[in-house]
Design an enzyme around this catalytic site. Structure first.
Site, PDB file in Angstrom:
ATOM      1  N   SER A 133     -16.505  27.308 -63.338  1.00 10.28           N
ATOM      2  CA  SER A 133     -15.704  26.636 -64.364  1.00 10.28           C
ATOM      3  C   SER A 133     -14.393  27.390 -64.504  1.00 10.28           C
ATOM      4  CB  SER A 133     -16.446  26.556 -65.704  1.00 10.28           C
ATOM      5  OG  SER A 133     -16.893  27.832 -66.113  1.00 10.28           O
ATOM      6  N   SER A 161     -14.942  30.249 -59.863  1.00  6.54           N
ATOM      7  CA  SER A 161     -14.061  29.096 -59.690  1.00  6.54           C
ATOM      8  C   SER A 161     -12.769  29.476 -58.971  1.00  6.54           C
ATOM      9  CB  SER A 161     -13.721  28.498 -61.058  1.00  6.54           C
ATOM     10  OG  SER A 161     -12.708  27.520 -60.942  1.00  6.54           O
ATOM     11  N   GLN A 182     -16.121  29.161 -55.200  1.00  6.31           N
ATOM     12  CA  GLN A 182     -15.876  27.713 -55.170  1.00  6.31           C
ATOM     13  C   GLN A 182     -14.445  27.453 -54.718  1.00  6.31           C
ATOM     14  OE1 GLN A 182     -13.878  26.156 -57.959  1.00  6.31           O
ATOM     15  NE2 GLN A 182     -13.857  24.205 -56.882  1.00  6.31           N
ATOM     16  N   TYR A 184     -11.264  24.622 -53.805  1.00  8.66           N
ATOM     17  CA  TYR A 184     -10.539  23.368 -53.655  1.00  8.66           C
ATOM     18  C   TYR A 184      -9.634  23.516 -52.435  1.00  8.66           C
ATOM     19  CZ  TYR A 184     -11.711  22.009 -58.481  1.00  8.66           C
ATOM     20  OH  TYR A 184     -12.365  21.672 -59.629  1.00  8.66           O
ATOM     21  N   THR A 210     -15.790  22.004 -53.198  1.00  8.18           N
ATOM     22  CA  THR A 210     -15.820  20.836 -54.082  1.00  8.18           C
ATOM     23  C   THR A 210     -15.239  19.640 -53.345  1.00  8.18           C
ATOM     24  OG1 THR A 210     -15.720  22.125 -56.123  1.00  8.18           O
ATOM     25  CG2 THR A 210     -14.921  19.863 -56.228  1.00  8.18           C
ATOM     26  N   LYS A 282     -20.298  20.581 -52.935  1.00 10.91           N
ATOM     27  CA  LYS A 282     -20.530  20.280 -54.348  1.00 10.91           C
ATOM     28  C   LYS A 282     -19.875  18.951 -54.709  1.00 10.91           C
ATOM     29  CE  LYS A 282     -19.752  22.229 -58.974  1.00 10.91           C
ATOM     30  NZ  LYS A 282     -18.838  21.194 -59.515  1.00 10.91           N
ATOM     31  N   SER A 304     -23.699  16.766 -58.134  1.00 11.21           N
ATOM     32  CA  SER A 304     -22.772  17.022 -59.241  1.00 11.21           C
ATOM     33  C   SER A 304     -21.829  15.846 -59.420  1.00 11.21           C
ATOM     34  CB  SER A 304     -21.961  18.289 -58.946  1.00 11.21           C
ATOM     35  OG  SER A 304     -20.936  18.479 -59.909  1.00 11.21           O
ATOM     36  N   ARG A 309     -16.170  14.803 -65.422  1.00 11.84           N
ATOM     37  CA  ARG A 309     -14.735  14.937 -65.651  1.00 11.84           C
ATOM     38  C   ARG A 309     -13.910  14.238 -64.571  1.00 11.84           C
ATOM     39  NH1 ARG A 309     -14.216  19.635 -69.090  1.00 11.84           N
ATOM     40  NH2 ARG A 309     -12.453  20.635 -68.073  1.00 11.84           N
ATOM     41  N   ASP A 337     -26.361  20.158 -61.006  1.00 18.15           N
ATOM     42  CA  ASP A 337     -25.774  20.504 -62.295  1.00 18.15           C
ATOM     43  C   ASP A 337     -25.629  19.243 -63.121  1.00 18.15           C
ATOM     44  OD1 ASP A 337     -23.390  19.175 -61.630  1.00 18.15           O
ATOM     45  OD2 ASP A 337     -22.327  21.011 -61.109  1.00 18.15           O
ATOM     46  N   GLY A 338     -25.285  19.401 -64.378  1.00 17.84           N
ATOM     47  CA  GLY A 338     -25.033  18.243 -65.235  1.00 17.84           C
ATOM     48  C   GLY A 338     -26.123  17.983 -66.238  1.00 17.84           C
ATOM     49  N   GLY A 339     -25.839  18.202 -67.510  1.00 16.72           N
ATOM     50  CA  GLY A 339     -26.755  17.834 -68.576  1.00 16.72           C
ATOM     51  C   GLY A 339     -27.775  18.879 -68.965  1.00 16.72           C
ATOM     52  N   GLY A 365     -21.071  19.881 -73.990  1.00 20.03           N
ATOM     53  CA  GLY A 365     -20.971  21.257 -74.425  1.00 20.03           C
ATOM     54  C   GLY A 365     -21.083  22.159 -73.203  1.00 20.03           C
TER      55      GLY A 365
END
Length: 422
Positions: A133, A161, A182, A184, A210, A282, A304, A309, A337-339, A365
């Protein structure tokens, strides 16, 4: 007698006594009745309870959100908490877990529970990793350095990140631990090549590419707040973040001017040619892309939707885990991931075939960030430990003593319920 009363003239002193007597006699009886009334007792109990609640430690990860909201400027809190457009997927990421129930086994000796596992051969204390993140320094001055130390102390893997506040070398030097990087891919491929080489030289053990971000999703909270992206330490000297946002989000303008929209499957081969590190992809949400990931030689996939987002109304990640697991047929690990906000969620993900979960940036959150904002390094440790403790308890109550005991038969999904009615 008080000094003020002594300084009064005798006449004024007499009137002062009369006034005090009147006020006391007027108020004493109703006040004494109120003090003995149930209303007063309830009021006192409520006040004490409220004070204790405000002063008490969080008892679950969701309670860190309120602490973080007090600690962070609105622009930064919204940046961390928000999703794309209507935020349908943001909410569904969490709610999809709530639609899955657990089928426990009883009369199992659960006096010893082993939550440990390994990812790409690296042992961790539980199947809970710290997801990538951006910009942790917006939450706390020590930023990713604190998160890295907390992850190491928790014996888990942190994925740093690309958009971190501290660069790959600074985070690597912060503590001795296994961590992934991670990535980009920017329009200038030399930037990615430079970062991959630096990560490998600094001891990172894998590259997490990603793949769902050819352009930045429409994050309306950032547009309203006119979010300004701070300088990214990892690309200092390569790219300037001084771009015209047109009255909107500087982050969106910056990303769309730098991300490479031509990135495609063939570029995984290019990435493999410049590093010996294993590469995880990812952003996988379909069996078609999972099959392609295996074909191009990915070392693993991460299911993911980018923390909800990017593309709103994309599926909640837990709902497609089985689809991806079936596609890869055990050839490579599947992480999701997620939730994830409870230990029960970790259990459900593993029962559906995931090998581990990434914890933080994709739930309603962001507990890791909220812990960091509220209490620094200690807060990050707390949220990781809370989730791990809840997961261990779930295993015990479900009758599982190790991760291999967690099977598909331990959970019931919407699809199972529908099929049972046919």
């Amino acid at each position: 007698m008080s000094t003020k009363l002594q300084n009064l003239t005798p006449e004024r002193r007499k009137y002062s006594h009369l006034l005090h007597s009147f006020l006391f006699s007027s108020l004493y009886f109703p006040l004494s009745v109120f003090l003995r009334s149930p209303t007063f007792t309830i009021w006192i109990a409520f006040t004490i309870s409220s004070d204790q609640t405000m002063a008490s430690e969080p008892v679950n990860v969701s309670e860190f959100e309120a602490l973080a909201k007090k600690a962070l400027p609105k622009m930064y809190f919204d940046f961390y908490a928000g999703g794309a457009e209507d935020e349908y997927t943001l909410k569904d990421n969490e709610e999809a877990y709530q639609r899955i129930t657990i089928r426990p086994r009883v009369l199992v000796d659960v006096s010893r529970i082993d939550t440990s596992t390994s990812i790409l051969g690296y042992p961790i204390s539980s199947p809970i990793m710290v997801a990538p993140s951006a910009l942790h320094q917006l939450a706390n001055p020590e930023g990713e350095l604190a998160t890295a130390r907390a992850s190491a102390a928790s014996n888990t893997i942190m994925i740093l990140s690309f958009s971190s506040s501290y660069n790959v070398e600074e985070v690597a030097a912060s503590c001795d631990a296994v961590r992934f990087f991670q990535l980009y891919v920017y329009r200038g491929r030399h930037i990615a090549a430079n970062l991959v080489e630096r990560a490998e030289r600094s001891g990172y053990k894998a590259i997490v590419l990603t793949v769902d971000c050819p352009r930045l999703g429409r994050r309306e909270a950032d547009i309203r707040n006119r979010m300004i992206v701070p300088k990214l330490k990892n690309v200092e000297g390569f790219v300037s973040n001084d771009v015209d946002a047109g009255g909107g989000s500087n982050l969106e303008a910056y990303a769309n001017s730098t991300f490479d929209p031509t990135l495609s499957w063939k570029d995984v081969a290019w990435l493999k040619s410049i590093t010996s590190l294993p590469i995880l992809l990812k952003g996988i949400l379909t069996h078609e892309d999972a099959l392609k990931a295996v074909e191009v030689g990915a070392a693993g996939v991460i299911v993911s939707n980018h923390g909800a987002r990017q593309l709103d109304y994309s599926p909640a990640t837990i709902t497609v885990v089985e689809e991806v697991v079936r596609a890869v047929k055990g050839k490579i690990p599947v992480i999701v991931d997620g939730g994830v906000r409870r230990g029960t969620d970790v259990f459900k993900a593993l029962a559906l075939g995931a090998q581990a979960v990434l914890y933080d940036p994709t739930q309603v959150g962001r507990p890791i960030i909220y812990g960091l904002a509220a209490k620094g390094e200690q807060g990050v440790k707390q949220v990781i430990q809370m989730l791990k403790d809840e997961f261990e308890l779930t295993m015990a109550l479900a009758g599982c003593t190790s991760l291999k005991d967690i099977t598909r038969s331990h959970v019931r999904t919407d699809r199972d319920r529908f099929q049972s009615m046919l």
